[in-house]
Design an enzyme around this catalytic site. Structure first.
Site, PDB file in Angstrom:
ATOM      1  N   ASP A  83      38.120  37.869  39.376  1.00 32.25           N
ATOM      2  CA  ASP A  83      39.204  38.258  38.482  1.00 32.25           C
ATOM      3  C   ASP A  83      39.603  37.026  37.661  1.00 32.25           C
ATOM      4  O   ASP A  83      38.951  36.711  36.669  1.00 32.25           O
ATOM      5  CB  ASP A  83      40.340  38.791  39.356  1.00 32.25           C
ATOM      6  CG  ASP A  83      41.469  39.431  38.588  1.00 32.25           C
ATOM      7  OD1 ASP A  83      41.218  40.016  37.537  1.00 32.25           O
ATOM      8  OD2 ASP A  83      42.625  39.340  39.051  1.00 32.25           O
ATOM      9  N   LYS A 102      35.575  41.030  36.206  1.00 34.21           N
ATOM     10  CA  LYS A 102      36.503  41.368  35.110  1.00 34.21           C
ATOM     11  C   LYS A 102      36.576  40.145  34.200  1.00 34.21           C
ATOM     12  O   LYS A 102      37.523  39.359  34.303  1.00 34.21           O
ATOM     13  CB  LYS A 102      37.907  41.623  35.666  1.00 34.21           C
ATOM     14  CG  LYS A 102      38.144  42.959  36.322  1.00 34.21           C
ATOM     15  CD  LYS A 102      39.644  43.077  36.600  1.00 34.21           C
ATOM     16  CE  LYS A 102      39.956  43.960  37.765  1.00 34.21           C
ATOM     17  NZ  LYS A 102      41.360  43.897  38.191  1.00 34.21           N
TER      18      LYS A 102
HETATM   19  P1  IMP Z   1      40.821  35.694  41.587  1.00 35.22           P
HETATM   20  O1  IMP Z   1      39.465  35.793  40.944  1.00 35.22           O
HETATM   21  O2  IMP Z   1      41.073  34.386  42.251  1.00 35.22           O
HETATM   22  O3  IMP Z   1      41.920  36.062  40.623  1.00 35.22           O
HETATM   23  O4  IMP Z   1      41.008  36.738  42.745  1.00 35.22           O
HETATM   24  C1  IMP Z   1      40.092  37.628  43.100  1.00 35.22           C
HETATM   25  C2  IMP Z   1      40.642  38.436  44.262  1.00 35.22           C
HETATM   26  O5  IMP Z   1      41.758  39.227  43.861  1.00 35.22           O
HETATM   27  C3  IMP Z   1      39.583  39.394  44.732  1.00 35.22           C
HETATM   28  O6  IMP Z   1      38.776  38.821  45.742  1.00 35.22           O
HETATM   29  C4  IMP Z   1      40.406  40.569  45.209  1.00 35.22           C
HETATM   30  O7  IMP Z   1      40.765  40.380  46.555  1.00 35.22           O
HETATM   31  C5  IMP Z   1      41.641  40.542  44.353  1.00 35.22           C
HETATM   32  N1  IMP Z   1      41.503  41.485  43.220  1.00 35.22           N
HETATM   33  C6  IMP Z   1      41.374  41.174  41.910  1.00 35.22           C
HETATM   34  N2  IMP Z   1      41.254  42.275  41.149  1.00 35.22           N
HETATM   35  C7  IMP Z   1      41.305  43.327  41.996  1.00 35.22           C
HETATM   36  C8  IMP Z   1      41.242  44.772  41.804  1.00 35.22           C
HETATM   37  O8  IMP Z   1      41.078  45.308  40.698  1.00 35.22           O
HETATM   38  N3  IMP Z   1      41.329  45.515  42.932  1.00 35.22           N
HETATM   39  C9  IMP Z   1      41.488  45.001  44.172  1.00 35.22           C
HETATM   40  N4  IMP Z   1      41.546  43.658  44.394  1.00 35.22           N
HETATM   41  C10 IMP Z   1      41.471  42.837  43.307  1.00 35.22           C
END
Ligand code: IMP
Ligand code: MG
Length: 174
Positions: free
Chosen positions: A101, A129
């Site tokens: 994300d 994403k």
């Molecule tokens: P980031 O890339 O550090 O922002 O965080 C990624 C984490 O956020 C993932 O491993 C998921 O646990 C959670 N996450 C991000 N987007 C989603 C979503 O659309 N659905 C469910 N969990 C999400």
């Protein structure tokens, strides 16, 4: 408000894509062994399905992390809730994630794992994403790029629910 799930990627679409990723990884690691690191809990379904489709020798381990401060991810620092059982030194490692994300979790994690001396270190995510990225992370294998919507299923949760759905869906509040 009630929740309802709209299918974004069907079970067949997800399974077919995981087969392709398994084929690709088997080709890329021909003659080698691969060590998968599953990021709990979200990466669990994906890793199991992917591992079944990799034809080179596979070993795996689990790690559980959470963002410092609970509600905010702004620091980009993650706390290790459960560390790996085995050393990754000298191993060909692939980190298995459910979704990238902002990139904060993976950016921190990859740097930390890199310092442990694996022979190689790659990242494989079921979902990406890209429009949400705050920190760039090198993603080597991607199942699907998806729009900025909150998705569940195949390991991904909303409030710890829906991880068991065999497809990827979008949560709608009705
Ligand atoms: P980031 O890339 O550090 O922002 O965080 C990624 C984490 O956020 C993932 O491993 C998921 O646990 C959670 N996450 C991000 N987007 C989603 C979503 O659309 N659905 C469910 N969990 C999400
Ligand atoms: Mg996760």
């Amino acid at each position: 408000m009630a929740e309802q799930i709209k299918v974004l990627l069907t079970e067949k679409e997800v399974d077919d894509r995981i087969q392709e990723l398994g084929d690709q990884i088997s080709k890329d690691y021909a003659g080698k062994e691969v060590h998968l690191i599953c990021i709990l809990k979200g990466g669990s379904f994906f890793m199991c399905e992917l591992a079944k489709r990799i034809t080179v020798p596979v070993s795996f381990d689990f790690m559980s992390v959470s963002s410092y401060g609970g509600d905010t991810k702004s620091s980009g620092v993650v706390r290790i809730v459960k560390d790996l059982d085995e050393s990754i030194q000298g191993k060909d490692v692939i980190v298995i994630e459910d979704i990238v994300d902002s990139g904060r979790t993976l950016s921190y994690l990859l740097e930390m794992l890199h310092d442990r001396g694996p022979k190689s270190l790659r990242l494989c995510t079921l979902l990406d994403k890209p429009s949400r990225r705050v920190i760039q992370v090198p993603v080597d294998y991607t199942g699907f790029q998806i729009p900025d919507e909150f998705v569940v299923g195949y390991g991904l949760d909303y409030d710890q629910k829906y991880r068991n759905l065999p497809y990827i869906g979008v949560v709608e509040f009705v």
